[in-house]
Enzyme design. Structure first.
Site, PDB file in Angstrom:
ATOM      1  N   CYS A  61       0.788  -1.237   0.000  1.00 25.02           N
ATOM      2  CA  CYS A  61       0.000   0.000   0.000  1.00 25.02           C
ATOM      3  C   CYS A  61       0.820   1.288   0.000  1.00 25.02           C
ATOM      4  O   CYS A  61       1.638   1.524   0.901  1.00 25.02           O
ATOM      5  CB  CYS A  61      -0.939  -0.003   1.201  1.00 25.02           C
ATOM      6  SG  CYS A  61      -2.085   1.406   1.137  1.00 25.02           S
ATOM      7  N   CYS A 129     -20.862   3.239  -0.846  1.00 24.30           N
ATOM      8  CA  CYS A 129     -19.935   2.230  -0.347  1.00 24.30           C
ATOM      9  C   CYS A 129     -18.839   2.979   0.405  1.00 24.30           C
ATOM     10  O   CYS A 129     -18.503   4.113   0.039  1.00 24.30           O
ATOM     11  CB  CYS A 129     -19.339   1.447  -1.515  1.00 24.30           C
ATOM     12  SG  CYS A 129     -18.103   0.226  -1.005  1.00 24.30           S
ATOM     13  N   CYS A 189     -18.576  -5.990   0.446  1.00 26.39           N
ATOM     14  CA  CYS A 189     -17.738  -5.955  -0.751  1.00 26.39           C
ATOM     15  C   CYS A 189     -16.393  -6.438  -0.244  1.00 26.39           C
ATOM     16  O   CYS A 189     -15.755  -5.779   0.583  1.00 26.39           O
ATOM     17  CB  CYS A 189     -17.660  -4.524  -1.274  1.00 26.39           C
ATOM     18  SG  CYS A 189     -16.423  -4.308  -2.557  1.00 26.39           S
TER      19      CYS A 189
END
Ligand code: SAM
Ligand code: DTB
Ligand code: SF4
Length: 358
Positions: A61, A129, A189
């Site tokens: 990341c 979301c 998700c």
């Protein structure tokens, strides 16, 4: 309809990976067409509402404060800016707006601010979301009350490879957050990243774990590692593109009713590779020129690709009480699904105003 199974063994999943490529794609196609309009692709847009400076050590990341990636840490974005971006995403044709924050887990006061954003974005007529890190049960309920439709929280990889990639939290922490999200009544998700140096058995292990969750995720993002200079995983050997397509096809077979999202890494994929992924059962993408901090294909390029493939954007179908509420009704799926009311295939009409109409 293919029944949902939650008892996949690693051997069974590996046997699917081992099929001849054409046989695997054929099987994935059959299952895909049983549940979806194979020419409809759902489009979501991402916005990083809180960028960089994250205390976690996720080796892939760019937003981890531990790695010198040159990314400038920013504060939580204001509501007005978020709303402007959501309006732009809607105008360009996105049906879902996903807000991401580089947090290990949000503070309660952060959740309050995000809840305000969620309510305002939802009022624009977009599905909402968020991906904010680990959530407590109370935080998940607060977001649900604010109108959050989906929570993105990835397992990222197989349980046995996880510790090689992330040391600052456990696999079980992720499973716990997913449980809080489900218990609060939100749709999950949840997917992962491939191309991090994992073995095929570990890719199989990720998909096996996802499929065997108490409820299969409504959306399954399959990210191909975006290698960012400065992160520990930069320089990892590239995954064979056919192996990536196999991963999509096996995800489709294991999770027949889920939306399988071709997620990070599209900017480095050819149009042909993306087309193979759609053939393998991918039916959702991130749309818009940026993911969170890295690039995504140009909107114009995606629009042209949809037209070249005869793909149209999937409409937000009526929300039902089922877990897999974003399944296209197969009785109506053969007709126009983008809800433009024109009676034309959406991909044709959508480009009149230069956007992918939803
Ligand atoms: N901080 C929160 C968390 O980790 O849950 C939310 C944001 S985080 C950036 C969301 C997901 O993005 C990660 O779980 C990972 O799957 C994906 N991701 C991050 N960096 C990536 C990269 N370089 N390539 C592919 N996927 C990546
Ligand atoms: C997911 O699985 N992929 C998206 C979304 N969920 C939040 C994020 C991809 C991030 C890629 C690296 C970046 O742009 O920072
Ligand atoms: Fe932080 Fe999420 Fe990035 Fe991990 S993936 S470093 S938790 S922003």
């Amino acid at each position: 309809m293919t029944a949902l199974r939650h008892d996949w063994t690693r051997e069974e999943v590996l046997a699917l990976f081992d099929l001849p490529f054409a046989d695997l794609l054929h099987r994935a196609q059959l299952v895909h067409r049983e549940h979806f309009d194979a020419n409809a692709v759902q489009v979501s847009t991402l916005l990083s509402i809180k960028t960089g400076g994250c205390p976690e050590d996720c080796a892939y990341c760019p937003q981890s404060a531990r790695y010198a990636t040159g990314l400038k840490a920013e504060k939580l974005m204001g509501l007005d800016v978020v709303l402007d971006k959501a309006r732009q995403a809607k105008a360009a044709g996105a049906t879902r707006f996903c807000m991401g924050a580089a947090w290990r887990s949000p503070k309660d006061k952060d959740v309050q601010k995000v809840a305000e954003m969620v309510g305002a974005v939802k009022a624009l007529g977009l599905e909402t979301c968020a991906t904010l890190g680990m959530l407590s049960g109370d935080q998940a309920r607060a977001l649900k009350t604010a109108g959050l439709d989906y929570y993105n929280h990835n397992l990222d990889t197989a349980p046995e490879f996880y510790g090689d990639v992330i040391k600052t939290r456990e696999y079980q922490d992720r499973l716990d957050t997913l449980e809080h999200v489900r218990d609060a009544g939100m749709k999950t998700c949840c997917g992962g990243i491939v191309g991090m140096g994992e073995t095929r058995a570990q890719r199989a292990g990720l998909l096996q774990t996802l499929a065997n969750l108490p409820q299969q995720p409504t959306s399954v993002p399959i990210n191909r590692l975006v290698q960012v200079a400065g992160t520990p995983l930069a320089g990892t050997a590239l995954l064979d593109p056919f192996e990536f397509v196999r991963t999509i096809a096996v995800a489709r077979l294991l999770m027949p009713q889920s939306m399988v999202r071709l997620s990070a890494g599209r900017a480095e994929m050819s149009d042909e590779l993306q087309a193979l992924c759609f053939l393998a059962g991918a039916n959702s993408i991130f749309y818009g020129e940026k993911l969170l901090t890295t690039g995504n294909p140009d909107v114009a390029h995606d629009q042209a690709l949809f037209v070249r493939l005869g793909v149209h954007p999937m409409a937000v179908v009526e929300q039902s009480s089922t877990v897999h509420a974003d399944i296209v009704d197969t009785d109506t799926a053969a007709g126009p699904t983008c809800g433009n009311g024109s009676g034309l295939a959406c991909a044709d009409s959508s480009l009149v105003d230069g956007s992918i109409a939803a």
